[in-house]
Design a protein around this motif. Structure first.
Motif, PDB file in Angstrom:
ATOM      1  N   ILE A  52       0.675  -1.002  -0.045  1.00 17.08           N
ATOM      2  CA  ILE A  52      -0.065   0.036  -0.133  1.00 17.08           C
ATOM      3  C   ILE A  52       0.957   1.338   0.013  1.00 17.08           C
ATOM      4  O   ILE A  52       0.756   1.999  -0.698  1.00 17.08           O
ATOM      5  CB  ILE A  52      -1.106  -0.152   1.218  1.00 17.08           C
ATOM      6  CG1 ILE A  52      -2.111  -1.092   1.222  1.00 17.08           C
ATOM      7  CG2 ILE A  52      -1.847   1.441   1.420  1.00 17.08           C
ATOM      8  CD1 ILE A  52      -2.842  -1.328   2.131  1.00 17.08           C
ATOM      9  N   ALA A  53       1.971   1.200   0.624  1.00 13.80           N
ATOM     10  CA  ALA A  53       2.777   2.256   1.014  1.00 13.80           C
ATOM     11  C   ALA A  53       3.719   2.401  -0.380  1.00 13.80           C
ATOM     12  O   ALA A  53       4.164   3.547  -0.643  1.00 13.80           O
ATOM     13  CB  ALA A  53       3.743   2.157   2.154  1.00 13.80           C
ATOM     14  N   GLN A  54       4.295   1.515  -0.883  1.00 13.41           N
ATOM     15  CA  GLN A  54       5.106   1.599  -2.191  1.00 13.41           C
ATOM     16  C   GLN A  54       4.605   0.547  -3.195  1.00 13.41           C
ATOM     17  O   GLN A  54       5.280  -0.342  -3.336  1.00 13.41           O
ATOM     18  CB  GLN A  54       6.312   1.148  -1.535  1.00 13.41           C
ATOM     19  CG  GLN A  54       7.068   1.964  -0.491  1.00 13.41           C
ATOM     20  CD  GLN A  54       8.292   1.584  -0.081  1.00 13.41           C
ATOM     21  OE1 GLN A  54       9.380   1.446  -0.915  1.00 13.41           O
ATOM     22  NE2 GLN A  54       8.442   1.297   1.294  1.00 13.41           N
ATOM     23  N   PRO A  55       3.386   0.977  -3.820  1.00 19.90           N
ATOM     24  CA  PRO A  55       2.957   0.063  -4.904  1.00 19.90           C
ATOM     25  C   PRO A  55       3.781  -0.198  -6.128  1.00 19.90           C
ATOM     26  O   PRO A  55       3.564  -0.995  -6.663  1.00 19.90           O
ATOM     27  CB  PRO A  55       1.552   0.812  -5.265  1.00 19.90           C
ATOM     28  CG  PRO A  55       1.781   2.123  -4.762  1.00 19.90           C
ATOM     29  CD  PRO A  55       2.831   2.099  -3.672  1.00 19.90           C
ATOM     30  N   GLU A  56       4.977   0.718  -6.406  1.00 22.50           N
ATOM     31  CA  GLU A  56       5.777   0.681  -7.622  1.00 22.50           C
ATOM     32  C   GLU A  56       6.764  -0.465  -7.311  1.00 22.50           C
ATOM     33  O   GLU A  56       7.270  -0.876  -8.249  1.00 22.50           O
ATOM     34  CB  GLU A  56       6.261   1.934  -7.863  1.00 22.50           C
ATOM     35  CG  GLU A  56       7.571   2.275  -6.978  1.00 22.50           C
ATOM     36  CD  GLU A  56       6.750   2.894  -5.473  1.00 22.50           C
ATOM     37  OE1 GLU A  56       7.757   2.937  -4.522  1.00 22.50           O
ATOM     38  OE2 GLU A  56       5.863   2.968  -5.219  1.00 22.50           O
ATOM     39  N   ARG A  57       6.865  -0.997  -6.003  1.00 18.08           N
ATOM     40  CA  ARG A  57       7.848  -2.120  -5.809  1.00 18.08           C
ATOM     41  C   ARG A  57       7.285  -3.394  -5.727  1.00 18.08           C
ATOM     42  O   ARG A  57       6.012  -3.833  -5.619  1.00 18.08           O
ATOM     43  CB  ARG A  57       8.592  -1.846  -4.499  1.00 18.08           C
ATOM     44  CG  ARG A  57       9.287  -0.603  -4.344  1.00 18.08           C
ATOM     45  CD  ARG A  57       9.910  -0.146  -2.876  1.00 18.08           C
ATOM     46  NE  ARG A  57      11.218  -1.058  -2.815  1.00 18.08           N
ATOM     47  CZ  ARG A  57      12.051  -0.606  -1.869  1.00 18.08           C
ATOM     48  NH1 ARG A  57      11.771   0.204  -0.829  1.00 18.08           N
ATOM     49  NH2 ARG A  57      13.002  -1.192  -1.386  1.00 18.08           N
ATOM     50  N   THR A  58       8.139  -4.339  -6.021  1.00 16.06           N
ATOM     51  CA  THR A  58       7.815  -5.688  -5.960  1.00 16.06           C
ATOM     52  C   THR A  58       7.969  -6.280  -4.427  1.00 16.06           C
ATOM     53  O   THR A  58       9.058  -5.933  -3.814  1.00 16.06           O
ATOM     54  CB  THR A  58       8.954  -6.564  -6.608  1.00 16.06           C
ATOM     55  OG1 THR A  58       8.985  -6.341  -8.215  1.00 16.06           O
ATOM     56  CG2 THR A  58       8.530  -8.012  -6.415  1.00 16.06           C
ATOM     57  N   ILE A  59       6.797  -6.580  -3.829  1.00 23.35           N
ATOM     58  CA  ILE A  59       6.840  -7.139  -2.544  1.00 23.35           C
ATOM     59  C   ILE A  59       6.491  -8.527  -2.721  1.00 23.35           C
ATOM     60  O   ILE A  59       5.519  -9.037  -3.084  1.00 23.35           O
ATOM     61  CB  ILE A  59       5.442  -6.393  -1.841  1.00 23.35           C
ATOM     62  CG1 ILE A  59       5.498  -4.963  -2.162  1.00 23.35           C
ATOM     63  CG2 ILE A  59       5.198  -6.813  -0.479  1.00 23.35           C
ATOM     64  CD1 ILE A  59       6.758  -4.019  -1.584  1.00 23.35           C
TER      65      ILE A  59
END
Length: 164
Positions: A50-57
Motif C-alpha cells: 500500500i505504501a510503495q505500490p511500485e515495488r515488488t513485494i
C-alpha cells in the motif's frame, strides 16, 4: 527478484531467507526477529504494498504461518495491490516438530490439515501454482514478478531449522 524488491518472511522459512535471498539494500528483508511471530508476513507485506505500490513485494512463509493471516489476501484484493506469495508447504508446524523432538525425544500436535493453497489463492483472484520440483522455483518467481496480478506459489518441501 528485482534489486529493490522487499521480502517479508515468517516462521522457519524466514530463517532461511537471509541465507538464500540477496539483500542489496538495508531494510529489504523483514522478519519478526524479536518475537518470531507466526502470521507476520502477509499483513506486513500488504502494508508495504500500500505504501510503495511500485515495488515488488514478496512473502515467504511456511504453511502454518501463512494460515495465521491468509485472510489478509482479501485486503490485498480489495486495495488492488500485487503480492508474490511463496508458501513452503510441509503440512506441519516444523518448529514444533523439530524442537520438541530434540528437547523431549518425540513430537506431538505438529501436523496440519491444509486447504488446497492453489484454490485458496485463486479464490482471492490470484494466479496460483503448485511446484512439483524445487528446480521450478526460479521460473515461477520470475513469472510472478512480471505477472499482471498477485501470484501464490506453493512449494512442497520439508523445512529443517538452519544451523547457525
Amino acid at each position: 527478484m528485482p534489486r529493490d524488491a522487499l521480502l517479508f518472511t515468517d516462521s522457519l522459512a524466514g530463517l532461511w531467507a537471509f541465507r538464500l535471498f540477496p539483500a542489496f539494500a538495508p531494510n529489504t528483508v523483514h522478519f519478526p526477529w524479536s518475537t518470531g511471530t507466526l502470521g507476520h508476513g502477509i499483513p506486513a507485506a500488504l502494508g508495504a504494498a500500500i505504501a510503495q505500490p511500485e515495488r515488488t513485494i514478496a512473502v515467504l512463509a511456511g504453511d502454518g504461518a501463512f494460515l495465521y493471516n491468509s485472510q489478509e489476501l482479501a485486503a490485498m484484493k480489495y486495495y488492488g495491490r500485487k503480492l508474490v506469495v511463496v508458501v513452503a508447504n510441509d503440512n506441519c508446524y516444523s518448529a514444533i516438530l523439530f524442537n520438541t523432538a530434540q528437547r523431549f525425544g518425540r513430537s506431538i500436535a505438529f501436523g496440519l490439515a491444509n486447504p488446497d493453497f492453489v484454490m485458496l489463492g485463486q479464490a482471492y483472484g490470484m494466479r496460483a501454482t503448485r511446484l512439483t520440483d524445487l528446480d521450478q522455483t526460479e521460473e515461477a518467481i520470475r513469472a510472478a514478478v512480471v505477472a499482471d496480478r498477485s501470484t501464490l506459489v506453493e512449494v512442497p518441501l520439508q523445512l529443517r531449522p538452519p544451523r547457525l
